[in-house]
Structure formats: structure tokens, C-alpha cells
Design an enzyme around this catalytic site. Sequence first.
Site, short mmCIF file in Angstrom:
data_model
loop_
_atom_site.label_atom_id
_atom_site.label_comp_id
_atom_site.label_asym_id
_atom_site.label_seq_id
_atom_site.Cartn_x
_atom_site.Cartn_y
_atom_site.Cartn_z
N SER A 229 1.57 7.65 -5.13
CA SER A 229 2.72 7.71 -4.22
C SER A 229 3.35 6.42 -4.19
CB SER A 229 2.08 7.99 -2.85
OG SER A 229 1.13 7.03 -2.49
N ASN A 230 2.74 5.30 -4.51
CA ASN A 230 3.29 4.26 -4.63
C ASN A 230 4.62 4.14 -5.92
OD1 ASN A 230 2.78 1.93 -2.43
ND2 ASN A 230 0.83 2.89 -3.03
N HIS B 216 -2.28 -4.08 -3.18
CA HIS B 216 -3.46 -3.75 -2.82
C HIS B 216 -3.69 -3.61 -1.14
CE1 HIS B 216 -7.70 -4.72 -2.79
NE2 HIS B 216 -7.88 -5.35 -1.81
N GLY C 121 -7.93 -13.42 -12.08
CA GLY C 121 -8.98 -13.09 -11.12
C GLY C 121 -8.77 -11.94 -10.26
N ASP D 118 -7.43 -9.58 -7.92
CA ASP D 118 -6.76 -9.75 -6.39
C ASP D 118 -6.37 -11.10 -5.86
OD1 ASP D 118 -6.55 -6.81 -6.40
OD2 ASP D 118 -8.58 -6.75 -5.27
N ALA E 26 2.92 2.15 5.23
CA ALA E 26 3.44 0.66 5.02
C ALA E 26 3.59 0.12 3.72
CB ALA E 26 2.50 -0.18 5.91
#
Length: 320
Positions: A16-17, A110, A144, A146, A174
Site C-alpha cells: 500500500s505504501n 517504519h 544498522g 532502522d 499517515a
Amino acid sequence: MADRSRVAVLISGRGSNMAALIYASRAEDCPYEVVLVTGDKPDAHGLEIAKAEGIQVEPLDARALGAAYWDRLQQRLDETGIDLIALAGFMRIIPADFVARWAGRIVNIHPSLLPKYKGLHTQQQALDNGDTVSGATVHLVTPGLDSGEILGQVEVAILPSDTAETLEERVLIAEHQLYPDTVIRFLNRTRDFDWITGKVSELALKLPETSFQTSHGSPGWKVGSKSGSKFFAIMWNRHHGEENIGVLLKCSGQDEMAQLIEAEPEQYFRPAYYGPSDWIGIKLDRPRVDWDHVAGWLQRSWQAMAPPRLTKLMRAADEF
Ligand code: GAR
């Protein structure tokens, strides 16, 4: 819009993103286009959506490919000429060498307000901790998990009645606003005069005995002691009707200038007024600027304008 950035979206599932990124790219002034959708699971639902939207899809099966997967992916990205990778629900840890190759050109979304709650089950963690807000973050990807530079964030209020599922649903709404918006702002900064000037300045001031000064109102950089300093680089901001933002640097003469402009007109231009005195323009408001190449040119121009006592030192250091 000329020269949009070419984006590859990597997904593992619903997509969806990815869809939000595609739909936002349809605005006339959007600085990117989605030219490839791929990922690690050939049956990811998002691939079907991308295909229906007429976007090139590459279904890769990371499990079946094993160790060859990352090379295959890299090859596909190279073939398609990708400027930016956007991870959108791509649930695979990326090897450090792949990330290094794409440093500064790979972004992720994220579902938490990073640095809080890296990894999985972020909304459940927010609820368990009694948080009153959750949200989402878009960040640059670094080795690393996120933890790269945060490019954009949005908060979402937590309701007393929320479950992890209801909260996830609202955070997703959002996310769909945040992701395209942040990618657009991130890409636009590479077309922003002040941002570009900052990049050039960083490189120019690394050279010995340099200083910043304006030349007819344009930011510029000089070499040499105060009394005898000379400009070796001057910014160019769409002066005299030309379209581009760039930097002017000294080349060896009119022949070289003509040759370079003919060979690579997307990169070089002849600046009005300055051209006759061997200043060549390098266009810098493009998605594919090679900053090492610009650094090399700055050094060359520095050498052309620096007083002999400095170039002698430089040559001695080179020989050493
Ligand atoms: C999104 O909520 C995204 O933030 C999350 O997966 C979901 C994918 O949904 N990503 C991560 O958790 C990455 N660590 P989508 O496939 O519908 O875009």
C-alpha cells in the site's frame, strides 16, 4: 518536468505504501517517477498492483535465489538506471555491502516514531508501554537496523480503545501521506540552490588556503592569501535565462570547453559572460550528480588559480 529521479520500490507484501508512492508521482510537479517495483517474494500482492499500473515489475524469489539474490537485484537496478531505492514493507535485512553501494540513495518507512521501537510489532510495544502517541518515520537506510538519518516523521494519537490492529490501520493512513511527501522533499533538496551551494562549499573549502567570498552576488571560493586571492569556483543560479543551477570552474581553454559541452551537454554548459574567459559550467541540479567528479574539477580549477608556492607544495605532496 525535466529529468525526474528514477525510483525503484522494494516490497514484500501488500504494497500500500508503494501504491501511495506511485499515485503521488502522477502530480505534474512530482520530482520522481516509479520505474521499477521488485522485492523478495514473487507472490507479493503489491506486484500485481504495480503491473496493473503499467510499471515494470521484477518478481524475484530471495529464498530460491539464495546467495545470488542480492547480485540479481543489483543487476536489475543497474539495468533500469535507478537513482533512489524506496523500501516499502520490504521485510529483509539488507547486507552492509549493498547498503554501502546505495549510501544516501536508499530510504525506508517504519511504523514507529524512531528511535523508538525498531524492528517488528511496533504498535503492540507502544500500547504495552502506555504511549499516547504512535506514528511513522521515513529514514535513510544505513547498515544498522532502522537507524539512518530521519527525513520525516508523523505522529498518530493512540485511543484508549486501540488494539495493535486498529492502531496499525490508522498509522498506515499517515504513512501514505508521509512517504511520498518526504521523498519529494528529500529529492527537491538536490535541486535547491542553498543545498547545492552547501555541498560545493564543503568540497571547495577542503582544498588548501581557500576562502568563501561572493562574486557579483554569487557564492564563490577563492584560493591564496588575502591580498592576492583568486576565484576558482563560482555558483551559477539560473542566471541570464539558462535553466540550470551549477558551478563555474576554470577549464584549459575554449577547445576543451567546446569538446566537453558537445560530448556531455547534460553535464556541461557555457556560461554567459564567463565563458570567454574559460569558465565552464557544471550542472548540479540533476538527480545523478557525481560529487567525486565535482571534487576533481574543483581541485583542477584550484590548481589553475592557486599561486605557484601552493601548487608547488601540492605537486611535491603528490610525488611523495
Ligand atoms: C508498513 O506499515 C510499513 O511501515 C511496515 O510494513 C508495512 C507495509 O505495508 N514496514 C516495516 O515494518 C519495516 N520495518 P504495505 O506493504 O501496505 O506498504
